[in-house]
Scaffold this active site. Sequence first.
Site, mmCIF file in Angstrom:
data_model
loop_
_atom_site.group_PDB
_atom_site.id
_atom_site.type_symbol
_atom_site.label_atom_id
_atom_site.label_comp_id
_atom_site.label_asym_id
_atom_site.label_seq_id
_atom_site.Cartn_x
_atom_site.Cartn_y
_atom_site.Cartn_z
ATOM 1 N N ARG A 211 0.813 -1.211 0.000
ATOM 2 C CA ARG A 211 0.000 0.000 0.000
ATOM 3 C C ARG A 211 0.851 1.267 0.000
ATOM 4 N NH1 ARG A 211 -5.255 -1.275 1.547
ATOM 5 N NH2 ARG A 211 -5.623 0.859 2.157
ATOM 6 N N TRP B 258 2.113 6.601 6.214
ATOM 7 C CA TRP B 258 2.331 7.452 5.050
ATOM 8 C C TRP B 258 2.067 8.859 5.536
ATOM 9 C CZ3 TRP B 258 -0.646 8.450 -0.027
ATOM 10 C CH2 TRP B 258 0.264 8.580 -1.076
ATOM 11 N N LYS C 163 -3.584 4.820 -17.289
ATOM 12 C CA LYS C 163 -2.670 3.749 -16.893
ATOM 13 C C LYS C 163 -1.243 4.144 -17.193
ATOM 14 C CE LYS C 163 -4.444 1.735 -14.969
ATOM 15 N NZ LYS C 163 -5.664 1.349 -14.286
ATOM 16 N N GLU D 258 0.011 6.991 -14.811
ATOM 17 C CA GLU D 258 0.190 6.684 -13.383
ATOM 18 C C GLU D 258 1.344 5.722 -13.124
ATOM 19 O OE1 GLU D 258 -2.919 4.699 -11.097
ATOM 20 O OE2 GLU D 258 -3.603 3.702 -12.890
ATOM 21 N N HIS E 97 -10.209 20.245 -33.401
ATOM 22 C CA HIS E 97 -10.645 21.498 -32.783
ATOM 23 C C HIS E 97 -9.575 22.079 -31.859
ATOM 24 C CE1 HIS E 97 -14.597 21.060 -34.500
ATOM 25 N NE2 HIS E 97 -14.624 19.798 -34.077
ATOM 26 N N LYS F 202 -3.427 3.026 -2.796
ATOM 27 C CA LYS F 202 -4.380 2.069 -3.360
ATOM 28 C C LYS F 202 -5.826 2.565 -3.293
ATOM 29 C CE LYS F 202 -5.780 -1.609 -5.280
ATOM 30 N NZ LYS F 202 -5.693 -1.551 -6.746
#
Length: 612
Positions: free
Chosen positions: A27, A73, A491, A494, A510, A607
């Site tokens: 995590r 964290w 994906k 990140e 455009h 997570k």
Amino acid sequence: MCGIVGYIGRRDAVPVLLEGLRSLEYRGYDSAGLAVIYRNKLQVTKTAGRVQDLRDRVSDRTKATIGIGHTRWATHGEPNDTNAHPHTDTEGRIAVVHNGIIENAEQLRDALSDRGVKLASDTDTEALAHMIAAEAVGDTPLEEAVRATLRHVEGTYGLVVLDTRYPDELVVARNGSPIVLGIGEAEMFVASDVAALVRYTKQVVYLDDAEVATVHATDYRVVPLDGSGRRAADASKVPTTVEAEAGDYELGPYEDFMLKEIHEQPEALRRALRGRLDARFATAKLGGINLDARELRAIRQVKFLGCGSAYYAGQMGAVLVEELARIPSDAEPASEFRYRNPVVDPDTLYVAVSQSGETLDTLMAVQELRRKGGQVIGAVNVVGSAIGRECGRGVFLHAGPEIAVASTKALTNMAASFAMLALLLGRVRDLSAASGQRIVAGLRALPGQIEQILAAEDAIAEIARRFADAEHMFFIGRVRGWPVAREGAQKLKEVSYVHAEAYQAAELKHGPLALINSSMPSLVVVPDDELLSKNISTIEQIRARGGPVIAVTSADLPAYLADAVIRVPSGEPELDPLLLNVPLQLLAYHVAAKLGRDIDKPRNLAKSVTVE
Ligand code: F6R
């Protein structure tokens, strides 16, 4: 994201706590610590760094049978030894580990300082330890002291408390940050995530918000935090059995959990489809949503709510519902929905989409919906999670534990579940039995088709390496391909930190077309559908301006049309997004691998986002 573990029983607590913390490492964290009661005294060990550093510091001679542990964290105060949890009161009687954020920490800390308490750390959690200690005097039960303290606390918490006066007891509370009890044989476990306890027991009890539990080795009791009587419901807190296996949390032959989970998709998808497809009546069976044919027919709109990839999965769902059921449908980030005072329509079916089932914005959106009388179902992977419980009905995703921060197999199962929901809604309306049969067969074929895509991983990895030096990348799609493009861009950015933007194909001209040049590759999603020629002309427009193109397609696209072509098997066009998405996962993974990224724990990400 922070992790919590607790243990009480006959085993040596320290290795159990360390093992629990190790299984929460995925995590992400910056420091770790544990506290045990040994010979009636608290022993606290903590350190900035890894769980291995903590293991190196813990004394082998400490043979305790009760303890708590934490991976932190940093939110309040930098990551260092002092700010690591557990935190204790001045006399070292009370130890606390805490996930979440105390919003009025500043006031609580000031009030303690005014009373002459010297705070050792910069954290919000330490205030709790001192406050509990002030209440936990004489023979005041610890649970009462915790409850009295939490009355003054604003914010979110999952916490576990040790008190040397009660060396055979843990007190646990939850408000907005997950806590689960693991029920063993004459031993109990506490954790913020079943990953930490599944190797010891599969019997678990999830705490709800505003609940407190007192846990002994042989029993536990859960009561409301406000002390409003014993809920009849101690009975409602009977343990449930978790689906996960300890092996789900091990890498096995894979380098990273993201790659493992990408490869688990065929099996995960088979689980999601099992028992839910009805070939005879050409429909789907989703008993968990608890809606009969009449209620299904009364639905006039479907709205998907989720965050990040769950939102993009919802967009895939909205396209499917419109196509198969011809009901207006859209998706919105739950984070926007909850803040914009939405008009809640009683004839709309709201679908709350979440892998973890704990994402705060999605949970808040569900609560707002329920307050306003909206009908909401969950599409959740983690059984027993807050969103699943709050919705009370829905579709479980059955993807199995998803450890990597980047969502892969859960997203595929979300999209497959929405295809089944769309099929069900369609079949009580105008979708013919023949079309229903076609979708049922198409869904059944998907796991095998994904296996074929995964078998081409080497070729996809090669393409990923060719383009890994790009600093920016476009992901282009339209209609069915649009949510796929958005998810692909998400994906890539990140896990590889390459800047990626998704655009609807027709929007390119455009404005964004101005950015196309030889150092701006575009990945174009090309389903084998009636828009094929439109997508081919988009590719031509990009290449005419010197932009390299990777085409990901289920169509029979000639190789000369793009700089690289990734083919997926051709299935039912409505289900193409589920196939087209898989090469984009592999592409993101292999770009990140080439760039040497920490793939399972991308920088700055966690997570599930359970705090504001
Ligand atoms: C992206 C990703 C996130 C999550 C989002 C919602 O790969 O994993 O964008 O999709 O944070 O999380 P859940 O689905 O747990 O609500």
